[in-house]
Design an enzyme around this catalytic site. Structure first.
Site, PDB file in Angstrom:
ATOM      1  N   HIS A 169       0.817  -1.215   0.000  1.00  0.00           N
ATOM      2  CA  HIS A 169       0.000   0.000   0.000  1.00  0.00           C
ATOM      3  C   HIS A 169       0.850   1.264   0.000  1.00  0.00           C
ATOM      4  CE1 HIS A 169      -3.251  -2.812   0.784  1.00  0.00           C
ATOM      5  NE2 HIS A 169      -3.961  -1.913   0.150  1.00  0.00           N
ATOM      6  N   GLU A 199     -12.018 -10.136  -4.829  1.00  0.00           N
ATOM      7  CA  GLU A 199     -10.558 -10.190  -4.679  1.00  0.00           C
ATOM      8  C   GLU A 199     -10.102 -11.521  -4.088  1.00  0.00           C
ATOM      9  OE1 GLU A 199      -9.346  -6.787  -2.330  1.00  0.00           O
ATOM     10  OE2 GLU A 199     -11.097  -6.954  -1.053  1.00  0.00           O
ATOM     11  N   ASP A 214      -5.196  -8.082  -4.584  1.00  0.00           N
ATOM     12  CA  ASP A 214      -5.386  -9.253  -3.726  1.00  0.00           C
ATOM     13  C   ASP A 214      -5.763 -10.478  -4.539  1.00  0.00           C
ATOM     14  OD1 ASP A 214      -4.727  -8.550  -1.084  1.00  0.00           O
ATOM     15  OD2 ASP A 214      -6.491  -7.278  -0.984  1.00  0.00           O
ATOM     16  N   CYS A 222     -10.676  -2.187  -9.765  1.00  0.00           N
ATOM     17  CA  CYS A 222     -10.086  -1.074  -9.005  1.00  0.00           C
ATOM     18  C   CYS A 222      -8.689  -1.404  -8.507  1.00  0.00           C
ATOM     19  CB  CYS A 222     -11.001  -0.641  -7.867  1.00  0.00           C
ATOM     20  SG  CYS A 222     -11.229  -1.931  -6.638  1.00  0.00           S
TER      21      CYS A 222
HETATM   22  C1  PEP Z   1      -7.057  -4.863  -4.430  1.00  0.00           C
HETATM   23  O1  PEP Z   1      -6.834  -5.792  -3.642  1.00  0.00           O
HETATM   24  O2  PEP Z   1      -6.846  -4.939  -5.651  1.00  0.00           O
HETATM   25  C2  PEP Z   1      -7.586  -3.580  -3.936  1.00  0.00           C
HETATM   26  C3  PEP Z   1      -8.006  -2.654  -4.750  1.00  0.00           C
HETATM   27  O3  PEP Z   1      -7.572  -3.376  -2.596  1.00  0.00           O
HETATM   28  P1  PEP Z   1      -6.237  -3.082  -1.768  1.00  0.00           P
HETATM   29  O4  PEP Z   1      -5.110  -2.855  -2.718  1.00  0.00           O
HETATM   30  O5  PEP Z   1      -6.496  -1.892  -0.916  1.00  0.00           O
HETATM   31  O6  PEP Z   1      -6.074  -4.322  -0.958  1.00  0.00           O
HETATM   32 MG    MG Z   2      -7.577  -5.684  -1.621  1.00  0.00          MG
END
Ligand code: PEP
Ligand code: MG
Length: 539
Positions: free
Chosen positions: A188, A429, A453, A500
């Site tokens: 992140h 995910e 994920d 996303c």
């Molecule tokens: C993902 O897992 O692709 C997602 C958008 O959520 P995060 O990256 O915050 O886990």
């Molecule tokens: Mg995620």
């Protein structure tokens, strides 16, 4: 000049002084000391300095955020002077002849564990406070200064690694680039760098101990190179690269105000991802058509207690109002794994990515979930909101969520508080959600595929582990087929489906996604115009 090769996780060139964030956490050594009196004197001095810092922070917070929010720094002062805490540190220094840093660190951990295991919510939340004051005390003992963002010049942040909570506390206007010794491309922190449009390198093999603040440097985010003390020639080249980046930006600016539609007339909803209210500025600047993922958990990070309903309501309402009537998809709390909030007392786990996180926490601790849902349902009156639930693995979870949402709506109704139940969707995910996509599509209004994920769980590769970066392949046929299967599941029941995760911004796949039938792409704000140009060029 010194040259270090790392890996770029966000392109761009930066030139400027370095600001080294040396963290003592994890590096504290147990050292045998003969002169315990001297050690106790050092401890006293550091304690005085810590108390002064906390008093200054209290005054600053009092002016900026009011008495209630400032009180935490008063609590920290009281905890620092707590007799049991101080006695435990003193005893350890005297009885075991150890250095003060080590005694503070171990005592801090012991007290934090003790608080974390208490039944009372308030006491559990104090666990993070003890850790915080112990870290501050250790920093002062080792002569290490806390970053003072207010008085910091824009600089290249160099650190061993950064957690998302550390990153969100930084003043983005003061960061020219990130250079990390460790870190992973899918973490992140890397996502935050992309969101902030800041060049970032990971895996740069530099000795932090020998690096001093203020040394001039260049970050070449194109080739993943970090130059220390660059010569004039290199500076000139970096300036040229920056100019080219500006020109490229200007070219892409031509796509502002245009629809994201292919030559054959297929319209894609091109949205942006955000983590904070202030990120809306990047969304508007890059002309995204909406927000496809607001990672609400960032509101919960880098602080000592849960944000209450009012604070959340204000944040969500502000985003909705700033986006006028454009779509805003807010994801409910996706905490856990690398996104840690000590005050939740979640404890250590052997496999945090497969652990107690996201919707699992919300369904097990409905008070936390309900507070967020109340804020969301109230905010829904102020714009075009959709709520999205993360890490879903079963139909039963969605049924339980819907039951809780109905309870929250009933409570608001009885209290005569205006609210609305907005569109609700889930993130896809996990492979389990993909396999159940047809059944799940019957229960929700939309899907958004979290490819970060989904790749991690499909390929069984920890996205945080930089040793596995070269195996982490979101282009893997298995991942792409999962995406296709999800689209089919959603469309069978007339529901829209987006992406996303970071893969949504990969323009080498845009065409394939559109052929699969993807309806929406939500990407970092800085990627919006690049993806739009790709869509508009397509037949
Ligand atoms: C993902 O897992 O692709 C997602 C958008 O959520 P995060 O990256 O915050 O886990
Ligand atoms: Mg995620």
């Amino acid at each position: 000049m010194e040259k270090y090769i790392g890996k770029s996780v966000y392109k761009g060139t930066a030139i400027g002084p370095v600001n080294v964030l040396k963290k003592s956490e994890g590096l504290i050594k147990r050292v045998h000391v003969e002169n315990v009196d001297e050690e106790l004197r050092r401890l006293d001095k550091a304690k005085e300095k810590t108390l002064q810092q906390l008093a200054r922070l209290y005054d600053k917070a009092l002016k900026e955020v009011g008495k209630v929010n400032a009180e935490i720094f008063e609590v920290h002062q009281i905890m620092l002077e707590d007799e049991d805490y101080q006695d435990a540190i003193h005893n350890m220094i005297c009885n075991e002849n150890v250095n003060a840093e080590y005694a503070v660190s171990i005592t801090g951990d012991n007290f934090a564990d003790m608080f974390a295991n208490m039944d009372d919510d308030y006491m559990r939340a104090r666990s993070a406070d003890v850790k915080d004051i112990s870290n501050r005390l250790v920093s002062n003992l080792s002569g290490e200064e806390q970053p003072d963002w207010e008085n910091t010049e824009p600089s290249i942040i160099v650190a061993d690694d950064l957690t998302p909570s550390e990153t969100v506390q930084m003043d983005k206007n003061k960061i020219l680039a990130f250079v990390l010794v460790h870190g992973s491309a899918n973490s992140h922190t890397a996502i935050l760098a992309r969101m902030m449009n800041i060049p970032a390198l990971i895996g740069v093999p530099i000795e932090l101990e020998s690096l001093h603040n203020g040394v001039n440097a260049i970050v070449d985010g194109q080739d993943g190179i970090f130059y220390l003390n660059p010569d004039e020639n290199q500076i000139a080249q970096a300036k040229e690269a920056q100019q080219k980046e500006q020109e490229q930006k200007k070219l892409l600016a031509n796509y502002k105000g245009r629809e994201s539609v292919t030559k054959s007339g297929r319209k894609i909803n091109l949205y942006a991802n955000i983590g904070n209210v202030s990120d809306v500025a990047y969304v508007l600047e890059n002309d995204a058509e909406g927000i496809g993922l607001f990672r609400s958990e960032f509101l919960y990070l880098g602080r000592d207690e849960l944000p209450d309903e009012t604070e959340q309501f204000n944040a969500y309402r502000q985003v909705l109002q700033m986006m006028a009537d454009k779509k805003v998809v807010i994801r409910t709390l996706d905490i856990g794994a690398d996104k840690k909030a000590d005050y939740l007392g979640l404890g250590k786990e052997d496999n945090p990515a497969l652990g107690y996180r996201a919707i699992r926490i919300c369904l097990e601790q409905p008070d936390i979930f309900k507070t967020q849902l109340r804020a969301l349902l109230r905010a829904a009156k102020y714009g075009n909101l959709s709520i999205m639930y993360p890490m879903i693995i079963s139909v039963e979870e969605v049924v339980s969520i819907k039951k809780i949402v109905a309870e929250v709506a009933e409570e608001l109704e009885n209290e005569n508080i205006p609210y609305e139940i907005p569109e609700q969707g889930i993130m896809i995910e996990t492979p389990a959600a993909v396999m159940l996509s047809e059944e799940l599509a019957e229960l929700v209004d939309f899907f958004s595929i979290g490819t970060n994920d989904l790749t991690q769980y499909t390929l069984a590769i920890d996205r945080q582990n930089n040793r596995l970066d070269r195996f982490y392949n979101p282009h893997h046929e298995a991942v792409l087929r999962m995406i296709e299967m999800t689209v089919q599941g959603a469309h069978k029941h007339g529901k829209w489906v987006g992406i996303c995760g970071e893969l949504g911004a990969d323009t080498t796949l845009t065409e394939r996604f559109i052929k699969m039938g993807i309806d929406e792409l939500s990407v970092s704000p800085s990627m919006v115009l690049g993806v739009r140009s790709r869509i508009c060029e397509m037949e």
